[in-house]
Design a protein around this motif. Structure first.
Motif, PDB file in Angstrom:
ATOM      1  N   GLY A 109      22.305 -53.009 -43.007  1.00 18.27           N
ATOM      2  CA  GLY A 109      23.366 -52.427 -43.821  1.00 18.27           C
ATOM      3  C   GLY A 109      22.947 -51.169 -44.551  1.00 18.27           C
ATOM      4  N   LEU A 110      21.656 -50.866 -44.532  1.00 16.16           N
ATOM      5  CA  LEU A 110      21.152 -49.654 -45.186  1.00 16.16           C
ATOM      6  C   LEU A 110      21.178 -48.488 -44.208  1.00 16.16           C
ATOM      7  CD1 LEU A 110      18.015 -51.177 -46.975  1.00 16.16           C
ATOM      8  CD2 LEU A 110      20.265 -50.720 -47.967  1.00 16.16           C
ATOM      9  N   SER A 111      21.409 -47.321 -44.719  1.00 19.07           N
ATOM     10  CA  SER A 111      21.378 -46.117 -43.873  1.00 19.07           C
ATOM     11  C   SER A 111      19.933 -45.795 -43.497  1.00 19.07           C
ATOM     12  CB  SER A 111      21.972 -44.933 -44.635  1.00 19.07           C
ATOM     13  OG  SER A 111      21.115 -44.562 -45.714  1.00 19.07           O
ATOM     14  N   GLY A 112      19.767 -44.973 -42.483  1.00 21.00           N
ATOM     15  CA  GLY A 112      18.434 -44.511 -42.108  1.00 21.00           C
ATOM     16  C   GLY A 112      17.744 -43.822 -43.273  1.00 21.00           C
ATOM     17  N   TYR A 113      18.502 -43.058 -44.035  1.00 22.20           N
ATOM     18  CA  TYR A 113      17.966 -42.353 -45.200  1.00 22.20           C
ATOM     19  C   TYR A 113      17.429 -43.350 -46.229  1.00 22.20           C
ATOM     20  CZ  TYR A 113      17.941 -39.509 -49.444  1.00 22.20           C
ATOM     21  OH  TYR A 113      17.570 -38.882 -50.603  1.00 22.20           O
ATOM     22  N   ARG A 114      18.212 -44.395 -46.522  1.00 24.20           N
ATOM     23  CA  ARG A 114      17.767 -45.386 -47.508  1.00 24.20           C
ATOM     24  C   ARG A 114      16.575 -46.184 -46.993  1.00 24.20           C
ATOM     25  NH1 ARG A 114      22.004 -48.810 -50.390  1.00 24.20           N
ATOM     26  NH2 ARG A 114      20.169 -49.229 -51.640  1.00 24.20           N
ATOM     27  N   LEU A 115      16.570 -46.513 -45.703  1.00 25.10           N
ATOM     28  CA  LEU A 115      15.414 -47.212 -45.127  1.00 25.10           C
ATOM     29  C   LEU A 115      14.166 -46.343 -45.210  1.00 25.10           C
ATOM     30  CD1 LEU A 115      17.125 -48.827 -42.032  1.00 25.10           C
ATOM     31  CD2 LEU A 115      16.093 -50.052 -43.950  1.00 25.10           C
ATOM     32  N   SER A 116      14.316 -45.048 -44.976  1.00 25.30           N
ATOM     33  CA  SER A 116      13.173 -44.132 -45.091  1.00 25.30           C
ATOM     34  C   SER A 116      12.639 -44.126 -46.509  1.00 25.30           C
ATOM     35  CB  SER A 116      13.581 -42.707 -44.691  1.00 25.30           C
ATOM     36  OG  SER A 116      13.871 -42.644 -43.327  1.00 25.30           O
ATOM     37  N   ASN A 117      13.540 -44.020 -47.478  1.00 25.62           N
ATOM     38  CA  ASN A 117      13.109 -44.018 -48.880  1.00 25.62           C
ATOM     39  C   ASN A 117      12.419 -45.318 -49.246  1.00 25.62           C
ATOM     40  OD1 ASN A 117      13.964 -41.426 -49.386  1.00 25.62           O
ATOM     41  ND2 ASN A 117      15.956 -42.059 -50.178  1.00 25.62           N
ATOM     42  N   LEU A 118      12.947 -46.431 -48.768  1.00 24.48           N
ATOM     43  CA  LEU A 118      12.333 -47.727 -49.043  1.00 24.48           C
ATOM     44  C   LEU A 118      10.923 -47.792 -48.456  1.00 24.48           C
ATOM     45  CD1 LEU A 118      12.620 -50.664 -50.076  1.00 24.48           C
ATOM     46  CD2 LEU A 118      13.604 -51.224 -47.834  1.00 24.48           C
ATOM     47  N   ALA A 119      10.785 -47.466 -47.193  1.00 23.18           N
ATOM     48  CA  ALA A 119       9.478 -47.548 -46.528  1.00 23.18           C
ATOM     49  C   ALA A 119       8.461 -46.602 -47.170  1.00 23.18           C
ATOM     50  CB  ALA A 119       9.622 -47.231 -45.040  1.00 23.18           C
ATOM     51  N   ARG A 120       8.906 -45.426 -47.613  1.00 26.86           N
ATOM     52  CA  ARG A 120       7.973 -44.461 -48.201  1.00 26.86           C
ATOM     53  C   ARG A 120       7.532 -44.837 -49.610  1.00 26.86           C
ATOM     54  NH1 ARG A 120      10.928 -38.919 -46.849  1.00 26.86           N
ATOM     55  NH2 ARG A 120      12.384 -40.029 -48.176  1.00 26.86           N
ATOM     56  N   ARG A 121       8.131 -45.867 -50.178  1.00 28.55           N
ATOM     57  CA  ARG A 121       7.685 -46.373 -51.490  1.00 28.55           C
ATOM     58  C   ARG A 121       6.750 -47.559 -51.342  1.00 28.55           C
ATOM     59  NH1 ARG A 121      13.358 -45.762 -53.139  1.00 28.55           N
ATOM     60  NH2 ARG A 121      13.543 -48.005 -52.864  1.00 28.55           N
ATOM     61  N   GLU A 122       6.524 -48.024 -50.121  1.00 26.51           N
ATOM     62  CA  GLU A 122       5.709 -49.206 -49.882  1.00 26.51           C
ATOM     63  C   GLU A 122       4.297 -48.811 -49.439  1.00 26.51           C
ATOM     64  OE1 GLU A 122       9.535 -51.963 -48.629  1.00 26.51           O
ATOM     65  OE2 GLU A 122       8.271 -51.131 -47.051  1.00 26.51           O
ATOM     66  N   SER A 123       3.321 -49.637 -49.804  1.00 23.56           N
ATOM     67  CA  SER A 123       1.919 -49.264 -49.596  1.00 23.56           C
ATOM     68  C   SER A 123       1.507 -49.037 -48.137  1.00 23.56           C
ATOM     69  CB  SER A 123       0.976 -50.257 -50.270  1.00 23.56           C
ATOM     70  OG  SER A 123       1.058 -51.520 -49.683  1.00 23.56           O
ATOM     71  N   PRO A 124       2.053 -49.729 -47.131  1.00 18.60           N
ATOM     72  CA  PRO A 124       1.587 -49.405 -45.774  1.00 18.60           C
ATOM     73  C   PRO A 124       1.804 -47.931 -45.417  1.00 18.60           C
ATOM     74  CG  PRO A 124       2.676 -51.525 -45.752  1.00 18.60           C
ATOM     75  CD  PRO A 124       2.914 -50.930 -47.119  1.00 18.60           C
ATOM     76  N   TRP A 125       2.990 -47.400 -45.721  1.00 16.81           N
ATOM     77  CA  TRP A 125       3.250 -45.988 -45.427  1.00 16.81           C
ATOM     78  C   TRP A 125       2.460 -45.102 -46.393  1.00 16.81           C
ATOM     79  CZ3 TRP A 125       4.961 -41.690 -47.971  1.00 16.81           C
ATOM     80  CH2 TRP A 125       5.224 -40.563 -47.168  1.00 16.81           C
ATOM     81  N   LEU A 126       2.481 -45.420 -47.682  1.00 14.25           N
ATOM     82  CA  LEU A 126       1.785 -44.594 -48.675  1.00 14.25           C
ATOM     83  C   LEU A 126       0.295 -44.462 -48.363  1.00 14.25           C
ATOM     84  CD1 LEU A 126       3.454 -45.945 -51.925  1.00 14.25           C
ATOM     85  CD2 LEU A 126       3.635 -43.598 -51.045  1.00 14.25           C
ATOM     86  N   ASP A 127      -0.342 -45.583 -48.040  1.00 16.44           N
ATOM     87  CA  ASP A 127      -1.774 -45.553 -47.748  1.00 16.44           C
ATOM     88  C   ASP A 127      -2.074 -44.757 -46.477  1.00 16.44           C
ATOM     89  OD1 ASP A 127      -2.098 -47.104 -50.001  1.00 16.44           O
ATOM     90  OD2 ASP A 127      -2.424 -48.969 -48.886  1.00 16.44           O
ATOM     91  N   ALA A 128      -1.268 -44.958 -45.434  1.00 21.35           N
ATOM     92  CA  ALA A 128      -1.487 -44.215 -44.188  1.00 21.35           C
ATOM     93  C   ALA A 128      -1.220 -42.724 -44.411  1.00 21.35           C
ATOM     94  CB  ALA A 128      -0.601 -44.761 -43.070  1.00 21.35           C
ATOM     95  N   TRP A 129      -0.166 -42.407 -45.133  1.00 22.36           N
ATOM     96  CA  TRP A 129       0.178 -41.015 -45.393  1.00 22.36           C
ATOM     97  C   TRP A 129      -0.932 -40.322 -46.181  1.00 22.36           C
ATOM     98  CZ3 TRP A 129       3.022 -37.409 -43.508  1.00 22.36           C
ATOM     99  CH2 TRP A 129       3.304 -36.265 -44.251  1.00 22.36           C
ATOM    100  N   SER A 130      -1.462 -41.004 -47.176  1.00 26.84           N
ATOM    101  CA  SER A 130      -2.505 -40.381 -48.000  1.00 26.84           C
ATOM    102  C   SER A 130      -3.825 -40.239 -47.239  1.00 26.84           C
ATOM    103  CB  SER A 130      -2.717 -41.161 -49.297  1.00 26.84           C
ATOM    104  OG  SER A 130      -3.280 -42.418 -49.026  1.00 26.84           O
ATOM    105  N   SER A 131      -4.018 -41.034 -46.181  1.00 25.18           N
ATOM    106  CA  SER A 131      -5.265 -40.951 -45.417  1.00 25.18           C
ATOM    107  C   SER A 131      -5.184 -39.962 -44.259  1.00 25.18           C
ATOM    108  CB  SER A 131      -5.654 -42.329 -44.875  1.00 25.18           C
ATOM    109  OG  SER A 131      -4.788 -42.704 -43.817  1.00 25.18           O
ATOM    110  N   ALA A 132      -4.009 -39.432 -43.982  1.00 22.05           N
ATOM    111  CA  ALA A 132      -3.847 -38.495 -42.857  1.00 22.05           C
ATOM    112  C   ALA A 132      -4.563 -37.186 -43.171  1.00 22.05           C
ATOM    113  CB  ALA A 132      -2.372 -38.234 -42.590  1.00 22.05           C
TER     114      ALA A 132
END
Length: 164
Positions: A109-132
């Motif tokens: 029920g969430l838009s792609g935009y909202r799912l993106s925002n949700l995932a980017r606030r969670e540690s799996p994405w944050l940790d991978a992003w910061s290690s790139a």
């Protein structure tokens, strides 16, 4: 991003995408961002609930959120792309289809935009992003261990799972 840098998508990720798209079509239009984020969440919840990923294709931390890079060339922009996947035979097990159904029911029920925002606030994405590495257009891999540690089981128990 050059498609030549990535490998071909596995049959399992194509099946998972097809199953997600079929379920989303019942809710309305389908867009690539939403499918990519739902693939991420379905793979994470499969790891938690079954101890196995739905697919082995790498999920990478791209600026807009988690992306199955092998699928990216098949999902150009905001175009409707159901034709690419709707005829794919869904060869997933009943448990795998159940995980996808749960994921779509929970997050669909969430838009792609909202799912993106949700995932980017969670540690799996944050940790991978910061290690790139700086200027790495491919993004760092979001590991199964990181997904399990955040969504399900503690890191020390995750190391005992042979699928991680």
């Amino acid at each position: 991003m050059s498609a030549a840098l990535e490998t071909e998508p596995t049959p399992q990720v194509l099946d998972a995408a097809a199953c997600i798209i079929r379920r989303l079509l019942k809710l309305g239009p389908v867009d690539t961002v939403k499918v990519q984020r739902l693939l991420y969440y379905a793979n994470a919840w499969s790891l938690v609930s079954a101890g196995n990923p739905l697919f082995e294709d790498e999920i990478r931390a791209w600026p807009q959120g988690p992306v199955v890079a092998t699928l990216h060339p098949l999902m150009p922009g905001p175009l409707l792309f159901e034709e690419l996947f709707v005829n794919n035979a869904c060869a997933l097990s009943p448990d795998e289809r159940g995980c996808i159904t749960w994921t779509v029911n929970t997050y669909g029920g969430l838009s792609g935009y909202r799912l993106s925002n949700l995932a980017r606030r969670e540690s799996p994405w944050l940790d991978a992003w910061s290690s790139a590495a700086p200027n790495d257009g491919r993004g760092a891999v979001i590991t199964h261990r990181a997904m399990l540690g955040f969504y399900g089981i503690p890191q020390d128990q995750a190391s005992k799972n042979p699928h991680i």
